[in-house]
Design a protein around this motif. Structure first.
Motif, PDB file in Angstrom:
ATOM      1  N   VAL A 138     -34.684  93.720 -40.343  1.00 47.92           N
ATOM      2  CA  VAL A 138     -35.599  92.689 -40.451  1.00 47.92           C
ATOM      3  C   VAL A 138     -36.411  92.573 -41.722  1.00 47.92           C
ATOM      4  CG1 VAL A 138     -35.576  92.047 -37.994  1.00 47.92           C
ATOM      5  CG2 VAL A 138     -37.380  93.363 -38.881  1.00 47.92           C
ATOM      6  N   SER A 139     -36.724  91.572 -42.176  1.00 47.50           N
ATOM      7  CA  SER A 139     -37.870  91.550 -43.412  1.00 47.50           C
ATOM      8  C   SER A 139     -38.690  90.445 -43.062  1.00 47.50           C
ATOM      9  CB  SER A 139     -37.119  91.480 -44.565  1.00 47.50           C
ATOM     10  OG  SER A 139     -38.005  91.791 -45.444  1.00 47.50           O
ATOM     11  N   THR A 140     -40.128  90.496 -43.138  1.00 46.03           N
ATOM     12  CA  THR A 140     -40.960  89.388 -43.051  1.00 46.03           C
ATOM     13  C   THR A 140     -41.494  89.129 -44.332  1.00 46.03           C
ATOM     14  OG1 THR A 140     -42.842  90.914 -42.572  1.00 46.03           O
ATOM     15  CG2 THR A 140     -41.493  89.782 -40.742  1.00 46.03           C
ATOM     16  N   VAL A 141     -41.672  87.938 -44.805  1.00 44.50           N
ATOM     17  CA  VAL A 141     -42.222  87.651 -46.170  1.00 44.50           C
ATOM     18  C   VAL A 141     -42.984  86.429 -46.016  1.00 44.50           C
ATOM     19  CG1 VAL A 141     -39.985  86.511 -46.806  1.00 44.50           C
ATOM     20  CG2 VAL A 141     -41.391  87.234 -48.657  1.00 44.50           C
ATOM     21  N   ARG A 142     -43.951  86.091 -46.750  1.00 43.20           N
ATOM     22  CA  ARG A 142     -44.703  85.067 -46.937  1.00 43.20           C
ATOM     23  C   ARG A 142     -43.754  83.904 -47.622  1.00 43.20           C
ATOM     24  NH1 ARG A 142     -49.229  85.537 -43.478  1.00 43.20           N
ATOM     25  NH2 ARG A 142     -49.672  87.859 -43.678  1.00 43.20           N
ATOM     26  N   ALA A 143     -44.066  82.657 -46.796  1.00 46.99           N
ATOM     27  CA  ALA A 143     -43.100  81.462 -47.422  1.00 46.99           C
ATOM     28  C   ALA A 143     -43.358  81.236 -49.084  1.00 46.99           C
ATOM     29  CB  ALA A 143     -43.246  80.213 -46.528  1.00 46.99           C
ATOM     30  N   TRP A 144     -44.601  81.564 -49.371  1.00 45.30           N
ATOM     31  CA  TRP A 144     -45.033  81.247 -50.926  1.00 45.30           C
ATOM     32  C   TRP A 144     -44.269  82.506 -51.832  1.00 45.30           C
ATOM     33  CZ3 TRP A 144     -47.407  85.587 -52.654  1.00 45.30           C
ATOM     34  CH2 TRP A 144     -48.013  86.058 -51.748  1.00 45.30           C
ATOM     35  N   ASN A 145     -43.700  83.578 -51.194  1.00 39.58           N
ATOM     36  CA  ASN A 145     -43.277  84.587 -51.996  1.00 39.58           C
ATOM     37  C   ASN A 145     -41.644  84.250 -52.343  1.00 39.58           C
ATOM     38  OD1 ASN A 145     -42.516  86.937 -53.132  1.00 39.58           O
ATOM     39  ND2 ASN A 145     -43.907  88.206 -51.809  1.00 39.58           N
ATOM     40  N   THR A 146     -41.554  83.039 -53.218  1.00 41.58           N
ATOM     41  CA  THR A 146     -40.220  83.023 -53.462  1.00 41.58           C
ATOM     42  C   THR A 146     -39.248  83.763 -54.311  1.00 41.58           C
ATOM     43  OG1 THR A 146     -40.690  82.311 -55.612  1.00 41.58           O
ATOM     44  CG2 THR A 146     -40.646  80.361 -53.857  1.00 41.58           C
ATOM     45  N   ALA A 147     -39.941  84.951 -54.934  1.00 38.39           N
ATOM     46  CA  ALA A 147     -39.243  86.123 -55.508  1.00 38.39           C
ATOM     47  C   ALA A 147     -38.685  86.864 -54.513  1.00 38.39           C
ATOM     48  CB  ALA A 147     -39.929  86.706 -56.629  1.00 38.39           C
ATOM     49  N   SER A 148     -39.366  87.385 -53.578  1.00 35.04           N
ATOM     50  CA  SER A 148     -38.818  88.290 -52.448  1.00 35.04           C
ATOM     51  C   SER A 148     -37.978  87.465 -51.628  1.00 35.04           C
ATOM     52  CB  SER A 148     -40.074  88.627 -51.546  1.00 35.04           C
ATOM     53  OG  SER A 148     -41.093  89.301 -52.234  1.00 35.04           O
ATOM     54  N   LEU A 149     -38.062  86.274 -51.245  1.00 34.90           N
ATOM     55  CA  LEU A 149     -36.922  85.473 -50.675  1.00 34.90           C
ATOM     56  C   LEU A 149     -35.699  85.301 -51.390  1.00 34.90           C
ATOM     57  CD1 LEU A 149     -39.205  82.424 -49.221  1.00 34.90           C
ATOM     58  CD2 LEU A 149     -38.072  84.054 -47.798  1.00 34.90           C
ATOM     59  N   ASP A 165     -47.420  81.238 -38.243  1.00 32.74           N
ATOM     60  CA  ASP A 165     -48.189  80.410 -39.068  1.00 32.74           C
ATOM     61  C   ASP A 165     -49.431  81.057 -39.425  1.00 32.74           C
ATOM     62  OD1 ASP A 165     -46.195  78.486 -38.438  1.00 32.74           O
ATOM     63  OD2 ASP A 165     -47.207  77.719 -36.783  1.00 32.74           O
ATOM     64  N   ASP A 166     -49.819  80.699 -40.601  1.00 32.71           N
ATOM     65  CA  ASP A 166     -51.030  81.370 -41.279  1.00 32.71           C
ATOM     66  C   ASP A 166     -51.525  80.474 -42.257  1.00 32.71           C
ATOM     67  OD1 ASP A 166     -53.149  82.846 -42.532  1.00 32.71           O
ATOM     68  OD2 ASP A 166     -52.047  84.664 -42.044  1.00 32.71           O
ATOM     69  N   GLU A 167     -52.453  79.533 -41.955  1.00 30.50           N
ATOM     70  CA  GLU A 167     -53.153  78.509 -42.997  1.00 30.50           C
ATOM     71  C   GLU A 167     -53.765  79.285 -44.017  1.00 30.50           C
ATOM     72  OE1 GLU A 167     -55.259  75.369 -41.093  1.00 30.50           O
ATOM     73  OE2 GLU A 167     -53.700  75.091 -39.426  1.00 30.50           O
ATOM     74  N   VAL A 168     -54.227  80.417 -43.909  1.00 26.79           N
ATOM     75  CA  VAL A 168     -55.145  81.151 -44.846  1.00 26.79           C
ATOM     76  C   VAL A 168     -54.127  82.006 -45.780  1.00 26.79           C
ATOM     77  CG1 VAL A 168     -56.989  82.882 -45.389  1.00 26.79           C
ATOM     78  CG2 VAL A 168     -57.058  81.418 -43.068  1.00 26.79           C
ATOM     79  N   HIS A 169     -53.410  82.551 -45.300  1.00 22.64           N
ATOM     80  CA  HIS A 169     -52.489  83.625 -46.251  1.00 22.64           C
ATOM     81  C   HIS A 169     -50.909  82.997 -46.551  1.00 22.64           C
ATOM     82  CE1 HIS A 169     -55.641  86.008 -44.589  1.00 22.64           C
ATOM     83  NE2 HIS A 169     -55.742  86.397 -45.625  1.00 22.64           N
ATOM     84  N   GLY A 170     -50.533  81.971 -45.793  1.00 21.53           N
ATOM     85  CA  GLY A 170     -49.191  81.490 -46.055  1.00 21.53           C
ATOM     86  C   GLY A 170     -48.405  81.902 -44.728  1.00 21.53           C
ATOM     87  N   ASP A 171     -47.566  80.933 -44.203  1.00 23.75           N
ATOM     88  CA  ASP A 171     -46.908  81.386 -43.136  1.00 23.75           C
ATOM     89  C   ASP A 171     -45.593  82.429 -43.409  1.00 23.75           C
ATOM     90  OD1 ASP A 171     -47.828  79.057 -42.067  1.00 23.75           O
ATOM     91  OD2 ASP A 171     -45.974  77.995 -42.149  1.00 23.75           O
ATOM     92  N   SER A 172     -45.720  83.496 -42.319  1.00 27.07           N
ATOM     93  CA  SER A 172     -44.791  84.661 -42.615  1.00 27.07           C
ATOM     94  C   SER A 172     -43.363  84.421 -41.945  1.00 27.07           C
ATOM     95  CB  SER A 172     -45.475  85.855 -41.868  1.00 27.07           C
ATOM     96  OG  SER A 172     -44.754  86.905 -42.076  1.00 27.07           O
ATOM     97  N   LEU A 173     -42.403  84.407 -42.631  1.00 28.97           N
ATOM     98  CA  LEU A 173     -41.428  84.296 -42.191  1.00 28.97           C
ATOM     99  C   LEU A 173     -40.288  85.198 -41.744  1.00 28.97           C
ATOM    100  CD1 LEU A 173     -40.229  81.834 -45.117  1.00 28.97           C
ATOM    101  CD2 LEU A 173     -41.036  80.955 -43.040  1.00 28.97           C
ATOM    102  N   LEU A 174     -39.669  85.211 -40.693  1.00 27.92           N
ATOM    103  CA  LEU A 174     -38.743  86.456 -40.309  1.00 27.92           C
ATOM    104  C   LEU A 174     -37.057  86.147 -40.615  1.00 27.92           C
ATOM    105  CD1 LEU A 174     -38.432  89.273 -38.705  1.00 27.92           C
ATOM    106  CD2 LEU A 174     -37.844  87.606 -36.493  1.00 27.92           C
ATOM    107  N   LEU A 175     -36.796  87.148 -41.377  1.00 29.00           N
ATOM    108  CA  LEU A 175     -35.201  87.091 -41.809  1.00 29.00           C
ATOM    109  C   LEU A 175     -34.598  88.602 -41.118  1.00 29.00           C
ATOM    110  CD1 LEU A 175     -37.126  86.221 -44.359  1.00 29.00           C
ATOM    111  CD2 LEU A 175     -35.077  85.779 -45.456  1.00 29.00           C
ATOM    112  N   ARG A 176     -33.176  88.425 -41.073  1.00 26.38           N
ATOM    113  CA  ARG A 176     -32.578  89.363 -40.351  1.00 26.38           C
ATOM    114  C   ARG A 176     -31.233  89.498 -41.104  1.00 26.38           C
ATOM    115  NH1 ARG A 176     -33.605  88.137 -35.469  1.00 26.38           N
ATOM    116  NH2 ARG A 176     -34.896  89.956 -34.832  1.00 26.38           N
TER     117      ARG A 176
END
Length: 179
Positions: A138-149, A165-176
């Motif tokens: 798995v990997s978690t990444v903030r939705a704003w981190n397009t380079a890591s995505l 969901d995180d309004e302060v730091h940006g949502d954290s997405l789960l990838l597998r």
């Protein structure tokens, strides 16, 4: 930490351009530079404090206690023939994955972004994980981190649709990724 019974590696992981090696105490200054360069949207506990913590000596202490679990752990990435650390890449215990499903993590100094190093190092770690018998990562990444995505997409990770969901730091997405 859940831990894992797979043994830590004894050597290095190598690619055409890169060597991924275990951390040394003298990597603390490089590690602190990573902390200093982090995006201000990264949660405060992962950035330098206003009074400069963690200091190099604190990171040295962390490195003394670091164990590479789950294997192969986090490894320092450098170019072949160079001792200059570019970043790190490897596996960590996942708080969001299923048991036996470690998380791929990577971070590089800004000077080494957009050169394909994260994708190359990540690919080597994915292959190492496969050889160690893992079936998923798995990997978690903030939705704003397009380079890591983009890196994770190139490595074959898919968005699970799960997010924190995180309004302060940006949502954290789960990838597998299935290995």
């Amino acid at each position: 930490m859940r831990g894992d019974d797979r043994a830590a590696p004894t050597g290095t992981v190598e690619t055409e351009r890169l060597v991924l090696r275990t951390w040394r105490i003298d990597d603390a200054a490089f590690h602190r530079q990573l902390w200093a360069e982090r995006d201000p949207r990264v949660p405060a506990h992962r950035r330098l404090t206003r009074d400069g913590h963690p200091r190099v000596v604190e990171l040295e202490a962390r490195l003394r206690g670091y164990t590479q679990v789950p294997a192969p752990g986090l490894l320092v990435v450098q170019r072949r023939g160079s001792e200059t650390p570019l970043g790190y890449c490897g596996l960590i215990d996942s708080s969001v994955g299923r048991p036996g499903e470690p998380e791929l993590a990577f971070e590089f100094l800004r000077a080494f972004w957009n050169l394909g190093y994260a994708t190359e190092a990540g690919g080597a770690i994915v292959e190492e994980a496969r050889m160690l018998g893992y079936t998923h990562l798995v990997s978690t990444v903030r939705a704003w981190n397009t380079a890591s995505l983009r890196v994770l997409d190139k490595l074959g990770f898919v968005d699970t649709g799960e997010q924190e969901d995180d309004e302060v730091h940006g949502d954290s997405l789960l990838l597998r990724k299935r290995l």
